[in-house]
Design a protein around this motif. Structure first.
Motif, PDB file in Angstrom:
ATOM      1  N   CYS A 206       0.825  -1.209   0.000  1.00 43.40           N
ATOM      2  CA  CYS A 206       0.000   0.000   0.000  1.00 43.40           C
ATOM      3  C   CYS A 206       0.859   1.259   0.000  1.00 43.40           C
ATOM      4  O   CYS A 206       0.545   2.248  -0.682  1.00 43.40           O
ATOM      5  N   ALA A 209       2.370   1.720  -3.422  1.00 48.02           N
ATOM      6  CA  ALA A 209       1.352   2.229  -4.348  1.00 48.02           C
ATOM      7  C   ALA A 209       1.124   3.717  -4.123  1.00 48.02           C
ATOM      8  O   ALA A 209       1.039   4.500  -5.081  1.00 48.02           O
ATOM      9  N   GLU A 236     -10.786  -6.879  -3.535  1.00 46.66           N
ATOM     10  CA  GLU A 236     -10.313  -5.492  -3.469  1.00 46.66           C
ATOM     11  C   GLU A 236      -8.842  -5.400  -3.850  1.00 46.66           C
ATOM     12  O   GLU A 236      -8.434  -4.522  -4.625  1.00 46.66           O
ATOM     13  N   VAL A 240      -6.880  -3.547  -7.061  1.00 49.72           N
ATOM     14  CA  VAL A 240      -5.754  -2.620  -6.906  1.00 49.72           C
ATOM     15  C   VAL A 240      -4.597  -3.060  -7.791  1.00 49.72           C
ATOM     16  O   VAL A 240      -3.976  -2.229  -8.490  1.00 49.72           O
TER      17      VAL A 240
END
Length: 252
Positions: A206, A209, A236, A240
């Protein structure tokens, strides 16, 4: 041929029973060691069977209950794990480790108040109980009390600088407070110490990203899915990854 008299039969039976009684501790130890080997190699069902045999031969063996409880917990059988940890505490009421293990099981069940009480009792019994600080920090983080969580993770790392879970948890807390560089450093350290921490890969992915490193983000999120074959957020995460792939102009 003469028959053995009844009193000789009784004497022979008594000697036999005394022999079994004398062997019981050795048999219990043998089953315990077999259980430990199975547990270390991930054969949890076999470990439970061996610990159960050890307990049948020695019902006062707290360590056998503790290890069986840990095996049950890893199987997701939390009620059985809690019953075993309860028994350990009955046998050894000053065992900080038993309170830590029971607290972890309560936390897995979402019983945060009970978990917190157990972690605090473990720390009261043994201020060096590393995993109790990790567990209590996790409760604080779940409640959004990130400063308190980070303080507990700091304490656990002061006691055990090689604790991968503490680094992962502190990294997650830093992520939640948007301290991304600190989070990334902790997550890198956690993964260096333990390659099997799925949430560390997820959080690091995360961050990559968010900081526009799609290739590294994709690698970490794929690794997260490999280590967590049935995560609730699979769809989910896959979306992504797909978006990141489109950003890079490639497909996998």
């Amino acid at each position: 041929m003469k028959r053995l008299s009844s009193h000789l039969w009784c004497g022979a039976l008594l000697v036999f029973l005394l022999g079994l009684t004398a062997c019981a501790p050795l048999q219990a130890s043998w089953h315990f060691q077999r259980g430990l080997t199975h547990q270390q190699q991930g054969r949890l069902a076999q470990a439970v069977e061996e610990y159960t045999q050890a307990i049948a031969l020695n019902p006062q063996w707290a360590e056998a209950y503790n290890n069986r409880g840990l095996a049950y917990a890893r199987q997701g059988k939390l009620d059985r794990a809690l019953a075993d940890f309860d028994q350990v505490i009955r046998l050894e009421p000053n065992s900080a480790n038993a309170y830590t293990n029971r607290g972890s099981a309560h936390a897995e069940q979402g019983q945060l108040d009970l978990a917190l009480a157990d972690f605090e009792q473990a720390i009261a019994l043994n201020p060096q109980e590393v995993n109790a600080y990790v567990g209590r920090g996790g409760i604080h983080a779940d409640r959004g009390e990130f400063e308190r969580a980070i303080a507990d993770f700091d304490q656990s790392l002061a006691l055990d600088p090689q604790n991968a879970q503490a680094y992962a948890n502190r990294g997650s807390a830093y992520f939640e407070t948007s301290e991304l560089e600190r989070a990334l450093a902790d997550l890198d350290r956690a993964i260096a110490l333990d390659l099997q921490l799925p949430m560390a890969y997820y959080q690091r992915g995360c961050i990559h990203a968010r900081q526009n490193r799609p290739g590294q983000a994709i690698a970490d999120l794929h690794r997260y899915l490999e280590l967590s074959p049935q995560p609730l957020n699979r769809s989910e995460v896959e979306k992504v990854i797909e978006g990141l792939q489109q950003q890079m102009g490639v497909s996998f």
